[in-house]
Enzyme design. Structure first.
Site, PDB file in Angstrom:
ATOM      1  N   CYS A 137     -10.214  14.389  38.778  1.00 54.56           N
ATOM      2  CA  CYS A 137     -11.270  15.375  38.563  1.00 54.56           C
ATOM      3  C   CYS A 137     -11.166  15.988  37.166  1.00 54.56           C
ATOM      4  O   CYS A 137     -10.387  16.916  36.945  1.00 54.56           O
ATOM      5  CB  CYS A 137     -11.187  16.464  39.635  1.00 54.56           C
ATOM      6  SG  CYS A 137     -12.404  17.755  39.394  1.00 54.56           S
ATOM      7  N   CYS A 140     -11.978  19.677  36.958  1.00 53.62           N
ATOM      8  CA  CYS A 140     -10.944  20.568  37.496  1.00 53.62           C
ATOM      9  C   CYS A 140      -9.780  20.691  36.504  1.00 53.62           C
ATOM     10  O   CYS A 140      -9.223  21.767  36.320  1.00 53.62           O
ATOM     11  CB  CYS A 140     -10.370  20.034  38.805  1.00 53.62           C
ATOM     12  SG  CYS A 140     -11.571  19.444  39.973  1.00 53.62           S
ATOM     13  N   ASP A 141      -9.377  19.560  35.910  1.00 55.73           N
ATOM     14  CA  ASP A 141      -8.104  19.524  35.190  1.00 55.73           C
ATOM     15  C   ASP A 141      -8.228  19.294  33.683  1.00 55.73           C
ATOM     16  O   ASP A 141      -7.230  19.373  32.961  1.00 55.73           O
ATOM     17  CB  ASP A 141      -7.204  18.424  35.786  1.00 55.73           C
ATOM     18  CG  ASP A 141      -6.916  18.681  37.257  1.00 55.73           C
ATOM     19  OD1 ASP A 141      -6.812  19.862  37.634  1.00 55.73           O
ATOM     20  OD2 ASP A 141      -6.815  17.712  38.027  1.00 55.73           O
TER      21      ASP A 141
END
Ligand code: NDP
Length: 322
Positions: A137, A140-141
Site C-alpha cells: 500500500c 499507507c506507507d
C-alpha cells in the site's frame, strides 16, 4: 454480552458494493444490517486520487468517497456494525452468521460484498520483511520513503498508480514487471513513461528481497530475467508489491459455488449465487472490471435482487397459509 440480530437483508462488506446495496435496501424499507469489518471502506481507503467515479468533475479522495457512502447508507437507515463475520451457515433459511465478537445474525437474504485483498509474491524474504520495508500500500506507507529509492512490482493499473504516487516521496521509483508490456491502461502508461523519477525494468521477476537486521530493513532486490535466468541486484530501501488481488471468500468455501480462484459465481444477468437468497456484489464476484463504479452498480443490483426474492418468498408463505 453478545447480541442476536434479525434482518431481512444482511450485507457483509463495506466497500462501494456493500454500501450501495445498503443504500438501496434501506430505501426499500428492508432495514439492512451491514457488517463492515474493522476497517470499513475497502480498497478505496488505500488509494488517493479518484478521477473516474462519475459525478465529480474535480479529483476526489478515495477515503472521502467511502466516508460519504457510509454516511449515506446510515442516513437511509442502515445499521452498520463494526465487526467481522467469522462463521456462516447458508444451508437453510434464515441464514446464520456469527461474528468475531460472538454476535449472531439471522437473515432472510445475504449480500456478500467482501471484496478482494492484495496478493503477495509469497517468497520467504517477503514474509520476513513485510511491514519492515515491504508493503502492498503506497498511500499507507509511501511517506516513510522520503528521499529514498523504492521499487514497485507489477504491471497493472495498481502498480502504475502506486509508482506515480511514490514519486511524491521517493527519490527514485523502479517499476519491475515480468513481461515487456504493461497491462495498465494507456493513460496510466503515458503518465508513467513521462515521469522522470520512474524507470522500468522489463522481463524480470523478484528472486529475493534483500535485507534483515534488527530492526529489519530492506536494502535491495535480487531480480531474475524471465528468459535468460540472469540475476541482477538493485540497491533500494522499500518494495511495494502490486500484483493483483484475491477475493475474500474463505468463509463461504463449500457453501456457495466459486470459480477455481475463489471468485463467487453469479448467474450472469443478476447477482444470484448458487444459494437462493444469497447474492454477491463487487470484486468478490468480478475478476474483470473491478472498478468502484461497477462494484457500486452490482451492489444496487444485489439489493434489488434481494428485494425481489423477499417479495416472492412472502407471496409463497401467504399462498401456503391460504
Ligand atoms: P491486475 O491483475 O490488473 O495486474 C496485476 C499485475 O501484476 C499484472 O501486471 C501481472 O503481470 C502482475 N503479476 C501478477 N502476479 C505476479 C507475480 N507473481 N509476480 C510478478 N508480477 C505479477 O491487478 P491490479 O491490482 O493492477 O488491478 C486490478 C483491477 O483494478 C484492474 O481491473 C484495474 O484496472 C483496476 N484498477 C483501476 C484503477 C483506476 O482506474 N484508477 C487503479 C487501480 C486498479 P501480467 O501483466 O504479466 O499478468
Amino acid at each position: 454480552m453478545p447480541q442476536a440480530h434479525r434482518t431481512p437483508v444482511l450485507i457483509i462488506g463495506a466497500g462501494p458494493a456493500g454500501y450501495t446495496a445498503a443504500i438501496y435496501a434501506a430505501r426499500a424499507g428492508l432495514q439492512p444490517i451491514l457488517v463492515a469489518g474493522l476497517q470499513p471502506g475497502g480498497q478505496l481507503t488505500i488509494t488517493t486520487d479518484v478521477e473516474n467515479y462519475p459525478g465529480f468533475a474535480e479529483v476526489i479522495q478515495g477515503p472521502w468517497l467511502m466516508e460519504q457512502m457510509a454516511a449515506q447508507a446510515e442516513a437511509m437507515g442502515t445499521r452498520a456494525i463494526h465487526d467481522i463475520i467469522t462463521e456462516i451457515d447458508l444451508s437453510r433459511r434464515p441464514f446464520v452468521a456469527i461474528s468475531d465478537s460472538a454476535e449472531r445474525f439471522e437473515a432472510d437474504t445475504i449480500v456478500i460484498a467482501t471484496g478482494a485483498s492484495a496478493r503477495w509474491l509469497e517468497i520467504p524474504s517477503e514474509r520476513v520483511l513485510r511491514g519492515a520495508g515491504v508493503s502492498a500500500c503506497a498511500t499507507c506507507d509511501g511517506f516513510f520513503y522520503r528521499g529514498k529509492a523504492v521499487a514497485v512490482i507489477g504491471g497493472g493499473n495498481t502498480a502504475v498508480e502506486e509508482a506515480i504516487y511514490l514519486t511524491r516521496h521517493a527519490s527514485h521509483v523502479t517499476l519491475v514487471h515480468r513481461r515487456d508490456s504493461l497491462r495498465a491502461e494507456r493513460v496510466m502508461r503515458e503518465r508513467l513513461f513521462a515521469n522522470p523519477k520512474i524507470s522500468v525494468i522489463w522481463d524480470h521477476e523478484v528472486d529475493e528481497i534483500l535485507g534483515g537486521g534488527t530492526p529489519a530493513v530492506v536494502d535491495g532486490l535480487r531480480l531474475q530475467h524471465v528468459r535468460t535466468g540472469e540475476k541482477r541486484t538493485l540497491a533500494l530501501d522499500g518494495v511495494f508489491v502490486a500484483i493483483g488481488h484475491t477475493p475474500n471468500t474463505m468463509i463461504f468455501e463449500g457453501q456457495v459455488e466459486m470459480d477455481r480462484d475463489g471468485y463467487i459465481l453469479t448467474s450472469g444477468g443478476n447477482t444470484a449465487t448458487s444459494v437462493p437468497g444469497v447474492f454477491a456484489a463487487g470484486d468478490v464476484q468480478d475478476r474483470i472490471y473491478r472498478q468502484a463504479v461497477t462494484a457500486a452498480a452490482s451492489g444496487c443490483m444485489a439489493a434489488l435482487d434481494a428485494e425481489k426474492f423477499l417479495s416472492h418468498a412472502a407471496r409463497e408463505v401467504a399462498v401456503a397459509a391460504y
